[in-house]
Design an enzyme around this catalytic site. Sequence first.
Site, short mmCIF file in Angstrom:
data_model
loop_
_atom_site.label_atom_id
_atom_site.label_comp_id
_atom_site.label_asym_id
_atom_site.label_seq_id
_atom_site.Cartn_x
_atom_site.Cartn_y
_atom_site.Cartn_z
N GLY A 91 0.77 -1.18 -0.05
CA GLY A 91 0.06 -0.04 0.01
C GLY A 91 0.73 1.23 -0.08
O GLY A 91 2.10 1.22 0.44
N GLN B 5 3.08 10.11 0.84
CA GLN B 5 4.47 9.16 0.94
C GLN B 5 5.39 9.62 -0.15
O GLN B 5 6.36 9.50 0.10
CB GLN B 5 4.48 7.78 1.12
CG GLN B 5 3.60 7.52 2.58
CD GLN B 5 3.16 6.08 2.61
OE1 GLN B 5 2.30 5.40 1.96
NE2 GLN B 5 4.33 5.54 3.24
N CYS C 163 5.92 0.09 7.28
CA CYS C 163 5.26 1.16 6.33
C CYS C 163 6.65 1.70 5.62
O CYS C 163 7.91 1.49 6.03
CB CYS C 163 4.94 2.44 7.14
SG CYS C 163 4.49 3.62 6.41
N LEU C 164 6.45 1.83 4.29
CA LEU C 164 7.52 2.15 3.19
C LEU C 164 8.22 3.63 3.67
O LEU C 164 9.33 4.00 3.72
CB LEU C 164 7.20 2.27 2.07
CG LEU C 164 6.57 1.13 1.41
CD1 LEU C 164 5.95 1.23 -0.05
CD2 LEU C 164 7.75 -0.09 1.58
N HIS D 114 -4.72 1.58 7.24
CA HIS D 114 -3.23 2.15 7.34
C HIS D 114 -3.08 3.23 6.32
O HIS D 114 -2.58 4.40 6.64
CB HIS D 114 -2.18 1.10 7.10
CG HIS D 114 -0.98 1.46 7.28
ND1 HIS D 114 0.05 0.88 8.15
CD2 HIS D 114 0.05 2.31 6.29
CE1 HIS D 114 1.39 1.50 7.48
NE2 HIS D 114 1.34 2.24 6.82
N GLU D 115 -3.82 3.02 5.07
CA GLU D 115 -3.23 4.12 4.12
C GLU D 115 -4.13 5.37 4.30
O GLU D 115 -3.78 6.46 4.22
CB GLU D 115 -3.52 3.52 2.57
CG GLU D 115 -2.49 2.37 2.27
CD GLU D 115 -1.07 2.51 2.52
OE1 GLU D 115 -0.63 3.52 2.42
OE2 GLU D 115 -0.58 1.46 3.01
N HIS E 223 -2.69 7.84 6.65
CA HIS E 223 -1.58 8.35 6.07
C HIS E 223 -2.24 9.90 5.60
O HIS E 223 -1.52 10.83 5.44
CB HIS E 223 -1.02 7.79 4.83
CG HIS E 223 0.10 6.79 5.19
ND1 HIS E 223 1.36 7.44 5.79
CD2 HIS E 223 0.31 5.62 4.85
CE1 HIS E 223 2.13 6.17 6.11
NE2 HIS E 223 1.45 5.40 5.46
#
Length: 172
Positions: free
Chosen positions: A46, A51, A94-95, A136-137, A140
Amino acid sequence: MAIRKIITPPDPLLKKPSMLVAEVDDTIRELVRDMFETMYDAPGIGLAAVQVGVPLSVIVMDTSGEGEEPRPLALINPEVVWTSDEQREYEEGCLSVPEVYDTVVRPAEVRVRYLDLDGKEQERTFSGMDATCVQHEIDHTKGILFIDHLGRLKRERYLKKVIKKAKQAQEA
Ligand code: NI
């Protein structure tokens, strides 16, 4: 298409709520293509636009496992409209918070309203890994990282670790 740079703390954008997309046009569709390319390259399941430094409410995800058909999904202006009472725990990563993994508890099922790539309103119910990922996304897009769901001590320890690693990488 292009792979874009993924930002990490202490970049202040990660804490900033994203703006709603006024119109789903070619610029947004190009952003989404780049986000998929960036996410698959990372690799991750995701990614939110913020990000890659674009504070717009756009997320992409694909939770298909190795060897499965890809299931790419892009959601514009996603909004949770229902959550289950039942909870689910998952060890998230998370990236934007590399090499940190910890357990987050979230609703096991959620219903999300969003615009698709044609600008049409859609609703979809997510469960299991998809529910974890979409929440989660969406976090963000509100300036929330998964480590914000943990206790203050853990969050600060993880942030220190990520910032130190990024500094070391820069100096190397
Ligand atoms: Ni993330």
